[in-house]
Design a protein around this motif. Structure first.
Motif, PDB file in Angstrom:
ATOM      1  N   HIS A  85       0.787  -1.240   0.000  1.00 22.68           N
ATOM      2  CA  HIS A  85       0.000   0.000   0.000  1.00 22.68           C
ATOM      3  C   HIS A  85       0.817   1.288   0.000  1.00 22.68           C
ATOM      4  O   HIS A  85       0.252   2.374   0.080  1.00 22.68           O
ATOM      5  CB  HIS A  85      -0.976   0.058   1.188  1.00 22.68           C
ATOM      6  N   GLY A  86       2.143   1.202  -0.072  1.00 25.82           N
ATOM      7  CA  GLY A  86       2.961   2.407  -0.045  1.00 25.82           C
ATOM      8  C   GLY A  86       2.987   3.119  -1.386  1.00 25.82           C
ATOM      9  O   GLY A  86       2.608   2.569  -2.426  1.00 25.82           O
ATOM     10  N   LEU A  87       3.462   4.358  -1.380  1.00 31.50           N
ATOM     11  CA  LEU A  87       3.558   5.182  -2.587  1.00 31.50           C
ATOM     12  C   LEU A  87       4.971   5.722  -2.719  1.00 31.50           C
ATOM     13  O   LEU A  87       5.494   6.357  -1.801  1.00 31.50           O
ATOM     14  CB  LEU A  87       2.580   6.353  -2.524  1.00 31.50           C
ATOM     15  N   VAL A  88       5.597   5.472  -3.877  1.00 27.46           N
ATOM     16  CA  VAL A  88       6.876   6.076  -4.232  1.00 27.46           C
ATOM     17  C   VAL A  88       6.687   6.811  -5.550  1.00 27.46           C
ATOM     18  O   VAL A  88       6.109   6.259  -6.494  1.00 27.46           O
ATOM     19  CB  VAL A  88       7.992   5.022  -4.377  1.00 27.46           C
ATOM     20  N   THR A  89       7.156   8.041  -5.625  1.00 26.20           N
ATOM     21  CA  THR A  89       7.073   8.837  -6.853  1.00 26.20           C
ATOM     22  C   THR A  89       8.479   9.169  -7.332  1.00 26.20           C
ATOM     23  O   THR A  89       9.352   9.522  -6.534  1.00 26.20           O
ATOM     24  CB  THR A  89       6.291  10.145  -6.627  1.00 26.20           C
ATOM     25  N   VAL A  90       8.706   9.062  -8.662  1.00 30.68           N
ATOM     26  CA  VAL A  90      10.023   9.372  -9.218  1.00 30.68           C
ATOM     27  C   VAL A  90       9.880  10.330 -10.392  1.00 30.68           C
ATOM     28  O   VAL A  90       8.840  10.375 -11.062  1.00 30.68           O
ATOM     29  CB  VAL A  90      10.770   8.097  -9.671  1.00 30.68           C
ATOM     30  N   TRP A 103       2.423   2.282   4.391  1.00 31.47           N
ATOM     31  CA  TRP A 103       1.161   1.598   4.698  1.00 31.47           C
ATOM     32  C   TRP A 103       0.450   2.176   5.915  1.00 31.47           C
ATOM     33  O   TRP A 103      -0.777   2.228   5.951  1.00 31.47           O
ATOM     34  CB  TRP A 103       1.426   0.106   4.904  1.00 31.47           C
ATOM     35  N   CYS A 104       1.199   2.603   6.942  1.00 26.05           N
ATOM     36  CA  CYS A 104       0.566   3.026   8.192  1.00 26.05           C
ATOM     37  C   CYS A 104       0.156   4.493   8.192  1.00 26.05           C
ATOM     38  O   CYS A 104      -0.330   5.004   9.204  1.00 26.05           O
ATOM     39  CB  CYS A 104       1.501   2.749   9.370  1.00 26.05           C
ATOM     40  N   ASP A 105       0.333   5.182   7.082  1.00 27.56           N
ATOM     41  CA  ASP A 105      -0.035   6.595   6.967  1.00 27.56           C
ATOM     42  C   ASP A 105      -1.538   6.709   6.687  1.00 27.56           C
ATOM     43  O   ASP A 105      -2.054   6.072   5.778  1.00 27.56           O
ATOM     44  CB  ASP A 105       0.756   7.236   5.820  1.00 27.56           C
ATOM     45  N   SER A 106      -2.233   7.538   7.463  1.00 30.66           N
ATOM     46  CA  SER A 106      -3.696   7.602   7.353  1.00 30.66           C
ATOM     47  C   SER A 106      -4.206   8.936   6.795  1.00 30.66           C
ATOM     48  O   SER A 106      -5.384   9.248   6.907  1.00 30.66           O
ATOM     49  CB  SER A 106      -4.327   7.348   8.730  1.00 30.66           C
ATOM     50  N   ARG A 107      -3.345   9.716   6.151  1.00 29.60           N
ATOM     51  CA  ARG A 107      -3.740  11.054   5.706  1.00 29.60           C
ATOM     52  C   ARG A 107      -4.790  11.045   4.595  1.00 29.60           C
ATOM     53  O   ARG A 107      -5.481  12.034   4.386  1.00 29.60           O
ATOM     54  CB  ARG A 107      -2.506  11.834   5.230  1.00 29.60           C
ATOM     55  N   ALA A 108      -4.906   9.936   3.851  1.00 29.64           N
ATOM     56  CA  ALA A 108      -5.760   9.933   2.659  1.00 29.64           C
ATOM     57  C   ALA A 108      -7.115   9.276   2.888  1.00 29.64           C
ATOM     58  O   ALA A 108      -7.824   8.983   1.919  1.00 29.64           O
ATOM     59  CB  ALA A 108      -5.032   9.236   1.505  1.00 29.64           C
ATOM     60  N   VAL A 109      -7.493   9.057   4.150  1.00 27.40           N
ATOM     61  CA  VAL A 109      -8.772   8.396   4.438  1.00 27.40           C
ATOM     62  C   VAL A 109      -9.946   9.163   3.827  1.00 27.40           C
ATOM     63  O   VAL A 109     -10.803   8.591   3.139  1.00 27.40           O
ATOM     64  CB  VAL A 109      -8.967   8.245   5.961  1.00 27.40           C
ATOM     65  N   GLU A 110      -9.994  10.452   4.052  1.00 25.00           N
ATOM     66  CA  GLU A 110     -11.109  11.265   3.549  1.00 25.00           C
ATOM     67  C   GLU A 110     -11.114  11.317   2.025  1.00 25.00           C
ATOM     68  O   GLU A 110     -12.184  11.262   1.395  1.00 25.00           O
ATOM     69  CB  GLU A 110     -11.023  12.684   4.118  1.00 25.00           C
ATOM     70  N   ASN A 134      -7.790   4.144   2.076  1.00 23.99           N
ATOM     71  CA  ASN A 134      -6.544   4.856   2.356  1.00 23.99           C
ATOM     72  C   ASN A 134      -5.372   4.105   1.712  1.00 23.99           C
ATOM     73  O   ASN A 134      -4.385   3.793   2.367  1.00 23.99           O
ATOM     74  CB  ASN A 134      -6.360   4.956   3.872  1.00 23.99           C
ATOM     75  N   PHE A 135      -5.516   3.823   0.420  1.00 20.56           N
ATOM     76  CA  PHE A 135      -4.509   3.018  -0.253  1.00 20.56           C
ATOM     77  C   PHE A 135      -3.698   3.884  -1.226  1.00 20.56           C
ATOM     78  O   PHE A 135      -3.790   5.102  -1.213  1.00 20.56           O
ATOM     79  CB  PHE A 135      -5.171   1.832  -0.942  1.00 20.56           C
ATOM     80  N   LEU A 159       4.847   1.148  -6.173  1.00 24.42           N
ATOM     81  CA  LEU A 159       4.809   0.569  -4.843  1.00 24.42           C
ATOM     82  C   LEU A 159       6.238   0.320  -4.365  1.00 24.42           C
ATOM     83  O   LEU A 159       7.183   0.329  -5.167  1.00 24.42           O
ATOM     84  CB  LEU A 159       4.005  -0.733  -4.871  1.00 24.42           C
ATOM     85  N   PRO A 160       6.447   0.095  -3.060  1.00 24.88           N
ATOM     86  CA  PRO A 160       7.814  -0.069  -2.553  1.00 24.88           C
ATOM     87  C   PRO A 160       8.619  -1.154  -3.263  1.00 24.88           C
ATOM     88  O   PRO A 160       9.809  -0.956  -3.557  1.00 24.88           O
ATOM     89  CB  PRO A 160       7.592  -0.406  -1.075  1.00 24.88           C
ATOM     90  N   GLY A 161       8.006  -2.293  -3.559  1.00 20.07           N
ATOM     91  CA  GLY A 161       8.736  -3.355  -4.259  1.00 20.07           C
ATOM     92  C   GLY A 161       9.103  -2.973  -5.673  1.00 20.07           C
ATOM     93  O   GLY A 161      10.153  -3.388  -6.196  1.00 20.07           O
ATOM     94  N   ASP A 162       8.244  -2.177  -6.322  1.00 19.40           N
ATOM     95  CA  ASP A 162       8.547  -1.683  -7.663  1.00 19.40           C
ATOM     96  C   ASP A 162       9.793  -0.800  -7.641  1.00 19.40           C
ATOM     97  O   ASP A 162      10.617  -0.829  -8.569  1.00 19.40           O
ATOM     98  CB  ASP A 162       7.369  -0.878  -8.221  1.00 19.40           C
ATOM     99  N   TYR A 163       9.923  -0.012  -6.560  1.00 21.17           N
ATOM    100  CA  TYR A 163      11.075   0.888  -6.467  1.00 21.17           C
ATOM    101  C   TYR A 163      12.368   0.095  -6.304  1.00 21.17           C
ATOM    102  O   TYR A 163      13.394   0.427  -6.913  1.00 21.17           O
ATOM    103  CB  TYR A 163      10.901   1.867  -5.315  1.00 21.17           C
ATOM    104  N   ILE A 164      12.336  -0.949  -5.495  1.00 21.77           N
ATOM    105  CA  ILE A 164      13.528  -1.776  -5.321  1.00 21.77           C
ATOM    106  C   ILE A 164      13.917  -2.432  -6.646  1.00 21.77           C
ATOM    107  O   ILE A 164      15.100  -2.494  -7.007  1.00 21.77           O
ATOM    108  CB  ILE A 164      13.293  -2.829  -4.224  1.00 21.77           C
ATOM    109  N   ALA A 165      12.934  -2.906  -7.399  1.00 22.78           N
ATOM    110  CA  ALA A 165      13.219  -3.477  -8.714  1.00 22.78           C
ATOM    111  C   ALA A 165      13.813  -2.422  -9.640  1.00 22.78           C
ATOM    112  O   ALA A 165      14.699  -2.719 -10.458  1.00 22.78           O
ATOM    113  CB  ALA A 165      11.952  -4.073  -9.317  1.00 22.78           C
TER     114      ALA A 165
END
Length: 494
Positions: A85-90, A103-110, A134-135, A159-165
């Motif tokens: 559920h994480g977000l990475v932007t490049v 994943w534990c960030d709740s800012r986008a619930v609304e 909140n994904f 996603l985090p795994g995409d960034y590692i790849a």
């Protein structure tokens, strides 16, 4: 020859080295030795620097190669598991534009709720099997709405795994399973939910190339090799979020099979062959790693926040550093049902399976003339087990037929009271298996490459360490559970 698997967590990075011939584990390394920091500049926020993941992955890789005295050229390829559920932007230079919103960030619930209403509840449930919630997509819209200058520079989001790849290969690639966990996959159309991205004002072109979970998703570049210590040119053959991957590590791949974990929080991950849901407000449905348009495999995920954290609270606050084994032994001296003492273990934030209510834990029917410390220990274990059973009833209501339960080797499932209670009330056998997410990722990569005919063959070297069968008399377990459930539902309604 060997395969290497990575598990990108928010606490640490784990790397596992397995034998390509039989899937047996050679070694596991973990970095850092202490937990990675989570940045929280505002209440409810959680961010991490994705470069930190890469740094620790490189250290863990080099430790594995050095400690096992192997040639890096004997590593055939890579599998990746990662925090969901994480977000990475490049940007166009493939450099991170901001810290990852994890994943534990709740800012986008609304924002997720607004998208749910704007796009249509029925359409979201029918096509996404979820609300946007909140994904990952909702977090990206938060960046668009609150950091427009950053958003304009985004070349791809991932996603985090995409960034590692990406760091390993230099290529931006994602998977249908990953997009589904970010709530961007249309199960009905078997494609990206472009309509939802457009409703959010986000160009679908920002999504990386899409490859199946089991497939070549890039090869290690010269720079990736130099920094990680891996050989140049080996393939990345697998990628999945941590919960689908944990299920794979336990060879949970077919409808009716369940993977369960009992750490600080508890997770029940059940495989279904149906693309529908009526419990979308209490569970989440994602594409399992072997889901295809022709062969439906949906992972229905139920998370229970108040599980291991409750038992550790009992230990830390009510005992003088008593061991869990001692607590478990004392609890065995108390009869089923803890002589009327009940504990509702929901004291670790809002519980999604309880319709996001956050009323806290509760100890009920405490009698000072009857109950002693062993009663509290048993009632704590029973309360957590009952919450798992309650969650599995929700899964059954969503079309899951429970055939078997497998769990990793964690403290809760090693407690006989806990596992026997679940096994008895669900009338299922529970097998406890020693494995890890990094090991599962390495074996999945080997399977994708063709070294194994099935995930079952890749995991054959894993011994079942414990097995729990339904217990007699079942009636006593049922009476205790029914009373606990009655008190829970009265508590929710008040």
């Amino acid at each position: 020859m060997h395969w290497i698997g990575f598990d990108i967590g928010s606490s640490s990075i784990k790397a596992a080295l397995i034998n390509a011939d039989d899937g047996s584990v050679l070694d596991i390394a973990q970095y850092p030795k202490k937990e990675m920091p989570i940045i929280s500049i505002n209440l409810g926020w959680g961010e991490q620097d994705p470069e930190l993941w890469w740094k620790h992955l490189c250290a863990a890789t080099q430790e594995l190669i050095s400690n096992n005295n192997i040639s890096k050229n004997n590593i055939k390829g890579i599998g990746i598991s990662y925090q969901m559920h994480g977000l990475v932007t490049v940007d166009k230079n493939l450099q991170p534009l901001r810290p990852s919103i994890i994943w534990c960030d709740s800012r986008a619930v609304e924002i997720g709720e607004q998208l749910f209403q704007a796009s249509g509840k029925d359409k979201c449930v029918e096509h996404l099997l979820n609300s946007p919630g909140n994904f990952t997509l909702s977090k990206l819209k938060w960046v668009k709405d609150n950091e427009p200058d950053t958003f304009k520079k985004i070349h791809k989001f991932m996603l985090p795994g995409d960034y590692i790849a990406l760091k390993l290969s230099g290529s931006c690639v994602t998977t249908p399973s990953g997009l589904s966990e970010g709530i961007m996959w249309d199960f009905k159309e078997n494609d990206v939910a472009s309509w939802l991205l457009e409703d959010a004002g986000i160009d679908p072109a920002l999504i990386p190339k899409i490859r199946p979970s089991f497939s070549q998703q890039g090869i290690v570049s010269k720079q990736g090799a130099q920094e990680s210590g891996l050989p140049e040119g080996i393939p990345i053959m697998y990628r999945a979020g941590d919960q689908p991957n944990n299920a794979l590590a336990l060879n949970v791949m077919e409808p009716g099979e369940i993977a369960a974990t009992g750490g600080t929080s508890g997770v029940v991950y059940a495989i279904s062959g149906q693309k529908n849901t009526q419990e979308h407000t209490r569970i989440n449905s994602f594409a399992h790693v072997n889901h295809t348009g022709d062969d439906t495999r949906i992972g229905k995920l139920l998370c229970i926040n108040g599980t291991g954290i409750q038992y550790s609270w009992v230990r830390n606050e009510l005992t003088n550093a008593l061991s869990y084994n001692s607590m478990n032994e004392q609890a065995e001296s108390v009869p089923i049902g803890s002589e009327g003492l009940n504990i509702l273990p929901f004291g670790n934030g809002a519980e999604r399976m309880l319709n996001n209510s956050n009323k806290g834990s509760r100890i009920l029917n405490l009698n000072f003339n009857v109950h002693k410390a062993p009663h509290i220990f048993r009632a704590a274990l029973e309360g957590i087990a009952f919450s798992f059973v309650y969650g599995m009833e929700i899964l059954k209501n969503d079309g899951v037929d429970i055939a078997s339960i497998k769990a990793g080797n964690d403290n809760l499932f090693r407690a006989g009271i806990f596992s026997r209670t679940i096994a008895t009330l669900t009338n299922s056998r529970i097998d406890i298996v020693e494995t890890t997410g990094a090991v599962g990722a390495a074996r999945a990569a080997a399977f994708a490459f063709g070294d194994f005919k099935s995930i079952g063959e890749a995991t054959e070297t894993d011994a079942v360490q414990l097995t729990y069968q339904p217990d007699d008399p079942m009636e006593k377990y049922r009476e205790a559970y029914d009373e606990w459930k009655k008190q829970l539902e009265e508590y929710i309604d008040n």
